[in-house]
Design a protein around this motif. Structure first.
Motif, PDB file in Angstrom:
ATOM      1  N   GLY A  56       0.803  -1.225   0.000  1.00 39.62           N
ATOM      2  CA  GLY A  56       0.000   0.000   0.000  1.00 39.62           C
ATOM      3  C   GLY A  56       0.832   1.269   0.000  1.00 39.62           C
ATOM      4  O   GLY A  56       0.364   2.316   0.440  1.00 39.62           O
ATOM      5  N   MET A  57       2.083   1.191  -0.487  1.00 43.32           N
ATOM      6  CA  MET A  57       2.969   2.358  -0.479  1.00 43.32           C
ATOM      7  C   MET A  57       2.878   3.122  -1.797  1.00 43.32           C
ATOM      8  O   MET A  57       2.697   2.526  -2.850  1.00 43.32           O
ATOM      9  CB  MET A  57       4.423   1.919  -0.285  1.00 43.32           C
ATOM     10  N   TRP A  58       3.058   4.441  -1.690  1.00 44.11           N
ATOM     11  CA  TRP A  58       3.121   5.277  -2.888  1.00 44.11           C
ATOM     12  C   TRP A  58       4.368   6.146  -2.807  1.00 44.11           C
ATOM     13  O   TRP A  58       4.812   6.475  -1.706  1.00 44.11           O
ATOM     14  CB  TRP A  58       1.859   6.140  -3.014  1.00 44.11           C
ATOM     15  N   PRO A  59       4.918   6.529  -3.961  1.00 42.27           N
ATOM     16  CA  PRO A  59       6.120   7.375  -3.899  1.00 42.27           C
ATOM     17  C   PRO A  59       5.805   8.758  -3.341  1.00 42.27           C
ATOM     18  O   PRO A  59       4.657   9.185  -3.331  1.00 42.27           O
ATOM     19  CB  PRO A  59       6.572   7.479  -5.356  1.00 42.27           C
ATOM     20  N   ASN A  60       6.860   9.449  -2.887  1.00 45.28           N
ATOM     21  CA  ASN A  60       6.727  10.801  -2.388  1.00 45.28           C
ATOM     22  C   ASN A  60       6.814  11.775  -3.556  1.00 45.28           C
ATOM     23  O   ASN A  60       7.895  12.029  -4.078  1.00 45.28           O
ATOM     24  CB  ASN A  60       7.837  11.062  -1.368  1.00 45.28           C
ATOM     25  N   PHE A  61       5.674  12.334  -3.921  1.00 46.70           N
ATOM     26  CA  PHE A  61       5.645  13.201  -5.103  1.00 46.70           C
ATOM     27  C   PHE A  61       6.280  14.569  -4.858  1.00 46.70           C
ATOM     28  O   PHE A  61       6.335  15.386  -5.761  1.00 46.70           O
ATOM     29  CB  PHE A  61       4.206  13.361  -5.600  1.00 46.70           C
ATOM     30  N   ARG A  62       6.718  14.833  -3.628  1.00 42.91           N
ATOM     31  CA  ARG A  62       7.389  16.109  -3.377  1.00 42.91           C
ATOM     32  C   ARG A  62       8.886  16.020  -3.646  1.00 42.91           C
ATOM     33  O   ARG A  62       9.605  16.984  -3.480  1.00 42.91           O
ATOM     34  CB  ARG A  62       7.144  16.539  -1.930  1.00 42.91           C
ATOM     35  N   TRP A  71      10.307  13.376  -9.616  1.00 45.09           N
ATOM     36  CA  TRP A  71      10.007  14.176 -10.815  1.00 45.09           C
ATOM     37  C   TRP A  71      10.916  13.732 -11.950  1.00 45.09           C
ATOM     38  O   TRP A  71      10.503  13.655 -13.117  1.00 45.09           O
ATOM     39  CB  TRP A  71      10.235  15.670 -10.553  1.00 45.09           C
ATOM     40  N   LEU A 129      -3.633  11.690  -9.465  1.00 45.79           N
ATOM     41  CA  LEU A 129      -2.717  10.682  -8.909  1.00 45.79           C
ATOM     42  C   LEU A 129      -1.958  11.252  -7.714  1.00 45.79           C
ATOM     43  O   LEU A 129      -1.908  10.633  -6.646  1.00 45.79           O
ATOM     44  CB  LEU A 129      -1.747  10.226  -9.995  1.00 45.79           C
ATOM     45  N   GLN A 130      -1.411  12.457  -7.887  1.00 51.69           N
ATOM     46  CA  GLN A 130      -0.578  13.014  -6.818  1.00 51.69           C
ATOM     47  C   GLN A 130      -1.415  13.433  -5.609  1.00 51.69           C
ATOM     48  O   GLN A 130      -0.999  13.264  -4.465  1.00 51.69           O
ATOM     49  CB  GLN A 130       0.219  14.208  -7.343  1.00 51.69           C
ATOM     50  N   TRP A 180      -4.379  12.111  -4.744  1.00 52.69           N
ATOM     51  CA  TRP A 180      -4.929  10.925  -4.098  1.00 52.69           C
ATOM     52  C   TRP A 180      -3.840  10.146  -3.355  1.00 52.69           C
ATOM     53  O   TRP A 180      -4.005   9.768  -2.197  1.00 52.69           O
ATOM     54  CB  TRP A 180      -5.602  10.035  -5.155  1.00 52.69           C
ATOM     55  N   ALA A 181      -2.684   9.945  -4.011  1.00 51.88           N
ATOM     56  CA  ALA A 181      -1.629   9.169  -3.374  1.00 51.88           C
ATOM     57  C   ALA A 181      -1.091   9.894  -2.142  1.00 51.88           C
ATOM     58  O   ALA A 181      -0.795   9.273  -1.120  1.00 51.88           O
ATOM     59  CB  ALA A 181      -0.499   8.913  -4.370  1.00 51.88           C
ATOM     60  N   ALA A 189      -4.182   7.849  -0.040  1.00 48.46           N
ATOM     61  CA  ALA A 189      -3.657   6.494  -0.004  1.00 48.46           C
ATOM     62  C   ALA A 189      -2.459   6.370   0.920  1.00 48.46           C
ATOM     63  O   ALA A 189      -2.323   5.384   1.651  1.00 48.46           O
ATOM     64  CB  ALA A 189      -3.277   6.055  -1.413  1.00 48.46           C
ATOM     65  N   TYR A 190      -1.589   7.341   0.908  1.00 47.76           N
ATOM     66  CA  TYR A 190      -0.333   7.175   1.646  1.00 47.76           C
ATOM     67  C   TYR A 190       0.179   8.532   2.108  1.00 47.76           C
ATOM     68  O   TYR A 190       1.155   9.049   1.582  1.00 47.76           O
ATOM     69  CB  TYR A 190       0.685   6.497   0.710  1.00 47.76           C
ATOM     70  N   LEU A 242       2.265  11.144   3.766  1.00 47.71           N
ATOM     71  CA  LEU A 242       3.581  11.192   4.399  1.00 47.71           C
ATOM     72  C   LEU A 242       3.815  12.612   4.888  1.00 47.71           C
ATOM     73  O   LEU A 242       3.744  13.546   4.092  1.00 47.71           O
ATOM     74  CB  LEU A 242       4.679  10.872   3.378  1.00 47.71           C
ATOM     75  N   VAL A 243       4.081  12.768   6.180  1.00 48.68           N
ATOM     76  CA  VAL A 243       4.384  14.100   6.689  1.00 48.68           C
ATOM     77  C   VAL A 243       5.897  14.260   6.642  1.00 48.68           C
ATOM     78  O   VAL A 243       6.630  13.539   7.310  1.00 48.68           O
ATOM     79  CB  VAL A 243       3.845  14.294   8.117  1.00 48.68           C
ATOM     80  N   ILE A 244       6.355  15.190   5.801  1.00 51.61           N
ATOM     81  CA  ILE A 244       7.799  15.411   5.680  1.00 51.61           C
ATOM     82  C   ILE A 244       8.069  16.883   5.908  1.00 51.61           C
ATOM     83  O   ILE A 244       7.618  17.736   5.136  1.00 51.61           O
ATOM     84  CB  ILE A 244       8.314  14.971   4.305  1.00 51.61           C
ATOM     85  N   PRO A 263       2.754  20.602   3.307  1.00 51.50           N
ATOM     86  CA  PRO A 263       1.391  20.161   3.014  1.00 51.50           C
ATOM     87  C   PRO A 263       1.391  18.850   2.229  1.00 51.50           C
ATOM     88  O   PRO A 263       2.327  18.572   1.475  1.00 51.50           O
ATOM     89  CB  PRO A 263       0.816  21.309   2.182  1.00 51.50           C
ATOM     90  N   LEU A 264       0.341  18.060   2.433  1.00 53.09           N
ATOM     91  CA  LEU A 264       0.273  16.761   1.758  1.00 53.09           C
ATOM     92  C   LEU A 264       0.047  16.935   0.262  1.00 53.09           C
ATOM     93  O   LEU A 264       0.427  16.084  -0.522  1.00 53.09           O
ATOM     94  CB  LEU A 264      -0.853  15.923   2.368  1.00 53.09           C
ATOM     95  N   PHE A 323       4.211  21.744  -6.162  1.00 54.63           N
ATOM     96  CA  PHE A 323       5.108  20.597  -6.303  1.00 54.63           C
ATOM     97  C   PHE A 323       4.540  19.571  -7.272  1.00 54.63           C
ATOM     98  O   PHE A 323       5.268  18.706  -7.762  1.00 54.63           O
ATOM     99  CB  PHE A 323       5.462  19.977  -4.943  1.00 54.63           C
TER     100      PHE A 323
END
Lengths: 468, 179
Positions: free
Chosen positions: A153-159, A164, B75-76, B78-79, B83-84, B86-88, B92-93, B98
């Motif tokens: 259930g993992m997705w890549p980090n789009f930030r 990119w 996609l970005q 929703w993911a 779906a996933y 991640l707090v980095i 913001p999610l 970005f």
């Protein structure tokens, strides 16, 4: 036409020398593909594929043993893998520039070299894609780079700019391949219609998709080509911009600068044109293409090298200026360390090859000298590899002096750098033998007699002075 | 002429692009619609001479590009938020800034698919066989020969009349092509 006069600017020399006919163009270019392989071709192919084998062996050992076989150490976590990656992506950009940007600007001289340059793009991007593919360490997890649904259930980090980059480079590869293939279709049909053997007929027939030159087909074809050129132009700029984000978005002195995107794009075009020349100069001689790739083409490319080389030189100077002007001690240190630290040798190789070498092209004598062009193009290739090396090696003296270290390449670093040239040249040599190296249909289209309103058709009532 | 196989149409060769262009213009002026010119490279002005409307490919590309745009953003978003998450670094999610690079690349990718596969679809390619392949001389069309064909399905088509027309326009080697 031997003496260069001012008239050249008003009446430019013909795009294809030697008074060709449509038929003679077909013959000259197809014969390269149709005749059996020559001894020099076989020798070159043997040498290139041997070097490619070395790359494959090195990659196999890397998968077995892990990235510890490279010279990476604690501050230098990014080594030659990223240097080679950026180097090869950059090489690719000249091909897109020639095929797309010069097409949009209606620079008809590009037709002779665009097939060539696009092939170079595709093979260079293949070489580039090898490095991010193999550098992950846990090779079985390489698919994590892609947004694929998985059982975790993992997705890549789009930030992340690294993600990119995955999108940018894979899109770039796909679009370049499609663009190249669309350009090839009419020429593959030519080879199909000339094929003597069954295998050639079927192979070229399969890939030419039943192209027969109907005008309704040309209409959609030309539209597709124009749209692809329009898409590839912003794409190529975005790709090296995003490649530069790999560095610029991180908060590392020497990397975190806004000049990176334009400076990387200029450098990419600069190195790419140098590589086109490195390949074109010997190939035109080897395959007798001097009438197609003329001194005028070489001179034009040298002018682009001069322009982009000067931009790169300006960027080097501006980086130093901003490092001082920002008053950030870390930023200033990073640049002083580049020029006078342990990697000063690499920095000055970079400056001499990238800043000084292109300035020689101010002289028309040097621009039009084929041997000198070849030698200087190799200097630019070396300089641009060192540019990426110098940038990456900024890591070696980080914020904490106790962790400073010096990166030295290992045998495997060398095997992979040299091996990537084996991959590139194997593909390129195969291309020269099996596909038309010059875009046949496009070159015919820029001949004067291709224009239905050509004066020759009106002067002589019988018309078709050049009809073979 | 006793055994009558169905005719596909007539094929005539012309000497050069200028003659072909004139012929196409004349054939069109006679009211023919199902005719085609064949050449080794695109000829400037032929679309007008044949009275063709512009290519519709741009609309397919637009559809592709919009699909890429929506896919990229969805996609970005929703993911990253559903779906996933991640707090980095407290970032913001989801933010459009970005999301731009990936969205842009996907738009370009799907536009390019639209351009290439749309072109194949509009051209009905791949087309492994065409009645004209029966004509030996037609192989030269990808080398240095220029042809004009009129299909038998054209309402104006008449074997003798059409043949005469092609002859009068300077067409040579006129052949009847079987289906």
């Amino acid at each position: 036409m031997a003496t260069v006069s001012r008239d050249d600017t008003i009446f430019p020399p013909p795009l294809v020398a030697g008074d060709p006919t449509f038929g003679s163009i077909t013959d000259t270019i197809c014969r390269i593909v149709e005749k059996p392989p020559t001894i020099p071709w076989l020798v070159a192919f043997g040498a290139a594929s041997t070097v490619l084998t070395m790359l494959l062996c090195a990659i196999a050992y890397l998968f077995w043993e892990g990235t510890g076989i490279w010279g990476l150490n604690n501050p230098v976590g990014w080594g030659w893998a990223i240097v080679n990656f950026v180097f090869w992506v950059g090489i690719g950009h000249a091909g897109t520039l020639i095929s797309a940007v010069l097409f949009l600007f209606r620079q008809k001289w590009r037709t002779a070299i665009n097939r060539f340059a696009e092939a170079m793009t595709i093979f260079a991007v293949i070489c580039a894609l090898v490095f991010p593919g193999i550098h992950v360490g846990r090779i079985w997890a390489a698919y994590w780079m892609l947004p694929l649904p998985n059982q975790m259930g993992m997705w890549p980090n789009f930030r992340s700019p690294l993600l990119w980059d995955v999108f940018a480079v894979s899109t770039y590869f796909t679009v370049s391949l499609l663009f190249w293939y669309v350009g090839l279709i009419p020429d593959l049909a030519t080879l199909r219609d000339r094929a003597k053997g069954k295998l050639a007929f079927w192979a070229y027939g399969f890939f030419s998709l039943g192209w027969r030159g109907a005008n309704r087909h040309w209409q959609n074809y030309e539209r597709a080509y124009l749209i692809l050129a329009g898409l590839a132009t912003p794409l190529v700029l975005s790709v090296h911009t995003i490649v530069s984000f790999d560095f610029a978005v991180s908060v590392i002195p020497g990397w975190h600068t806004t000049i990176f995107p334009p400076y990387f794009v200029a450098g990419a075009i600069f190195s790419g044109f140098a590589m086109v020349l490195t390949l074109a100069v010997p190939s035109r001689k080897l395959f007798g293409l001097q009438d197609f790739i003329t001194v005028r083409h070489i001179e034009n490319m040298n002018k682009i090298i001069l322009v982009t080389g000067t931009m790169v030189g300006y960027a080097y100077a501006m980086e130093f200026f901003i490092a001082w002007y920002s008053a950030s001690p870390y930023e200033a240190f990073a640049f002083v360390n580049r020029a006078f630290g342990p990697y000063a040798w690499a920095y000055w190789i970079m400056v001499s090859c990238n800043v000084i070498t292109p300035q020689l092209f101010w002289f028309k004598k040097i621009r039009t000298n084929i041997v000198l062009t070849f030698i200087l193009s190799i200097f630019v290739n070396i300089g641009m590899w060192f540019e990426r090396f110098v940038i990456t090696m900024s890591l070696h003296r980080d914020f904490l002096p106790s962790s400073w270290d010096y990166f030295s390449p290992t045998l495997f670093d060398w095997a992979m750098l040299i091996g990537s040239f084996g991959l590139f040249f194997t593909l390129f040599i195969l291309f020269l033998k099996f596909l038309p190296a010059v875009a046949i249909a496009e070159v015919k289209g820029v001949l004067p007699q291709a224009n239905p309103h050509w004066e020759g058709y009106h002067k002589h009532a019988e018309g078709g002075a050049h009809h073979g | 002429m006793a055994d009558r196989r169905r005719n596909w149409g007539l094929l005539a060769e012309f000497q050069n692009p200028a003659r072909l262009l004139e012929a196409a213009q004349a054939v069109r002026e006679r009211g023919y619609t199902k005719f085609e010119t064949w050449s080794p490279f695109p000829i400037h002005g032929m679309d007008d001479a044949m009275g063709l409307k512009g290519s519709r490919l741009g609309w397919i590309v637009l559809a592709g590009g919009l699909t890429g745009l929506t896919t990229g953003l969805t996609l970005q978003w929703w993911a990253g938020t559903m779906a996933y998450p991640l707090v980095i670094g407290g970032k913001p999610l989801f933010a459009w800034e970005f999301a731009l690079p990936v969205t842009f690349e996907l738009s370009v990718l799907l536009s390019a698919f639209g351009a290439v596969f749309g072109m194949f679809a509009l051209n009905r390619m791949p087309k492994p066989f065409h009645p004209l392949d029966r004509v030996k001389r037609f192989k030269k069309v990808t080398d240095d020969a220029f042809f004009l064909s009129i299909e038998a399905g054209d309402p104006k088509f008449d074997l003798e009349e059409s043949r005469k027309l092609l002859e009068s326009l300077g067409g040579t080697g006129i052949v009847v092509v079987e289906e």
